[in-house]
Scaffold this active site. Structure first.
Site: not given
Ligand SMILES: Nc1ncnc2c1ncn2[C@@H]1O[C@H](COP(=O)(O)OP(=O)(O)OP(=O)(O)O)[C@@H](O)[C@H]1O
Ligand SMILES: [Mg+2]
Length: 550
Positions: A65, A98-99, A394
């Site tokens: 996260d 957030t990332t 989340d």
């Molecule tokens: N099966 C999948 N294939 C490709 N991309 C995906 C898949 N599932 C989720 N994503 C992508 O992953 C990204 C989110 O990743 P992640 O949750 O690690 O980071 P975040 O939401 O930016 O930050 P955080 O969850 O740490 O607050 C989004 O761009 C989402 O579209």
């Molecule tokens: Mg996320």
């Protein structure tokens, strides 16, 4: 800092003050901010890696996260702190992404650095970026798909997408379903607008079992037990006393000494104490309560008296839980037992102590206000359950945002490619150097699909080329990468979906902070700055390795 006047030196700032000017200041700030983005970049997406963080007490957190990583990292450099701030804003506004926000800001700064090297002025870049951010959000708004609160299947997909970014152990259809159900319970309508305040969802974690053992409780759950074995374990038609005070006799604040000379005196003394405690119990009884939830301690004698009259009592309930309870049960928090009357009682159909994973928990169900719900999140070990809790947070956040706004976009980098494409077209219509900044913004936003591919072990160049080509085709707006299969496909159809607001908020805060950092051309620091971007707690290899000497 000093200046010369007719041969005489005038001191303007104290000697130990450090000052960086112009390009030096920009270079230093950009570098520090980019280190932060680099640190979280590898965690993006379902195939992203986790970080292990060890705090000064030796407590270990394993997480993916963004905001949790940055909060734990003990960042010192002011520009780096601004990046941490973005993740917090993103967390507060939407609860996910957030990332994404931090990685995007890092890439925008990298592109800005290149433009600065070409002698393009920082204010031109900043204004170009602002225009680009607005345009990008306009484009995303146009390509968004509608969703309504009744479309459970899509809402569930949104929850799964948000959770899939977290540890692999916490992916679960069941958990996603519970998150959707929980949010749907708390949605309210004000003037035709839907609002879902996720503070109404209490998440309680319990290690042991798997995520499939998680439960949704219509009411509140407290990780506490009934204080006395003689008390009932279950009370129906509960009338609850919510006490933010102790049911014991406080020690005096001034220390006084009482000399007791004969046994009669001692007896009177104890009798008086007993009497005071008895009065507390009488007051509770008189008000008609059959359950007592107390924020502080309960004297053994009070426990005994309460047990005798069949009143259930729980002590050391968190203040935040008391507040939730008061809201849910329609009761009032009492701070002085003497003022406690029947008017202050809260109501619930049932209060019961039940065992979960071998440990007692208190379930308060059938509250007056049915909007209060609790999610008991389960997972094998402490670390797994902690990450599961973050995943659930989340998931409920994104589902509530999706219901509130009614707009979603495809995941897997699809909206970013579409925005980049639109921005490049837009840059063609803007004259002057700002167009360069807009083009740079377009390149920067593609960092999301690029990083998703990289983290999944795919070739980012091949993937980007294919994505760009597919987006040129008709109906290609929802084409992204599915990192699980490694294919470039319509991710919206595949069920990889996110609320629009995650993307727009990330773009907004990333571009705002970038502009702010770019506009700084003078850093005047009272303390030392060269220590690096992170504090001593950050561990090896995380300092500002490549920072140029200043
Ligand atoms: N099966 C999948 N294939 C490709 N991309 C995906 C898949 N599932 C989720 N994503 C992508 O992953 C990204 C989110 O990743 P992640 O949750 O690690 O980071 P975040 O939401 O930016 O930050 P955080 O969850 O740490 O607050 C989004 O761009 C989402 O579209
Ligand atoms: Mg996320």
């Amino acid at each position: 800092m000093a200046s010369q006047l007719g041969g005489q030196q005038i001191l303007i700032l104290p000697e130990k003050v450090q000052r960086y000017l112009g390009r030096d200041a920009q270079r230093m700030n950009i570098m520090a901010a980019r280190v932060i983005a680099q640190a979280v970049r590898t965690t993006l997406g379902p195939r992203g890696m986790d970080k292990m963080l060890v705090d000064s007490l030796g407590d270990v957190t394993i997480t993916n996260d963004g905001v949790t990583i940055l909060e734990e990292m003990d960042v010192e450099h002011p520009a780096a702190k601004m990046m941490v701030e973005i993740s917090k804003v993103q967390e507060d506004e939407v609860g996910d992404g957030t990332t994404t926000a931090v990685v995007l800001a890092g890439e925008l700064l990298k592109m800005a650095e290149e433009l600065l090297e070409q002698d393009i002025h920082a204010t031109v870049i900043a204004s170009g970026y602002r225009k680009a951010a607005e345009k990008a959000n306009e484009i995303l708004d146009k390509i968004a798909t509608g969703v309504s609160r009744g479309e459970d299947k899509i809402l569930k997909e949104i929850a799964i997408t948000a959770m899939s970014g977290k540890g692999s152990e916490v992916r679960g259809e069941k958990l996603a379903e519970l998150c959707v159900k929980a949010v749907k319970r708390i949605v309210e309508e004000f003037d035709g607008k839907l609002e879902a305040d996720i503070d109404n969802i209490k998440v309680e974690k319990k290690s042991g079992g798997g995520s499939a053992d998680s439960q949704l409780i219509e009411g509140l759950v407290l990780d506490k037990e009934v204080v006395h074995p003689g008390m009932p374990k279950r009370v129906e038609k509960a009338k609850i006393a919510i006490l933010n005070m102790a049911l014991e006799i406080k020690e005096t604040e001034t220390s006084a000494k009482i000399n007791i000379t004969d046994p009669e005196q001692l007896r009177n003394f104890l009798e008086e104490e007993r009497h005071m405690l008895q009065e507390m119990v009488d007051q509770v009884k008189k008000a008609g309560a059959n359950v007592v939830l107390c924020q502080k301690g309960i004297d053994d004698l009070v426990q005994h008296y309460l047990a005798k009259v069949g009143i259930m009592a729980v002590r050391r309930v968190k203040e935040s839980d008391l507040e939730k309870l008061a809201r849910a049960s329609g009761g009032k928090i009492v701070t002085n037992i003497k003022d406690f009357t029947a008017k202050d009682l809260g109501f619930a159909a049932q209060v019961e102590e039940r065992k979960i994973a071998g440990e007692e928990m208190i379930f308060i169900e059938g509250c007056k206000d049915p909007k209060a719900v609790s999610l008991i999140v389960r997972g094998g070990t402490e670390h797994v359950v902690d990450e599961a809790e973050r995943a659930v947070h989340d998931a409920v956040s994104v589902v509530s945002v999706a219901i509130e706004d009614g707009k979603i976009v495809a995941g897997g980098g699809a909206p970013e490619i579409e925005a980049a494409k639109g921005l490049r077209e837009y840059a063609g219509t803007v004259s002057g150097r700002e167009a360069l900044a807009i083009n740079a913004f377009a390149d920067a936003i593609e960092v999301i699909p690029r990083t998703l591919a990289e983290n999944a072990g795919l070739d980012p160049i091949d993937i980007l080329v294919q994505l760009r080509a597919d987006h040129e085709k008709k109906g290609g707006k929802d084409i992204g990468i599915d990192v699980i299969s490694g294919e470039v496909t319509n991710t919206l159809k595949l069920g990889i979906v996110e609320p629009l607001r995650i993307k727009t908020q990330a773009i907004k805060s990333a571009s705002e902070v970038t502009e702010m950092i770019l506009r700084i051309d003078d850093v005047i620091a009272a303390g030392k700055l060269e220590k690096g971007a992170m504090g001593p707690g950050a561990g090896p290899g995380m300092g500002m390795g490549g920072m140029p000497p200043m």
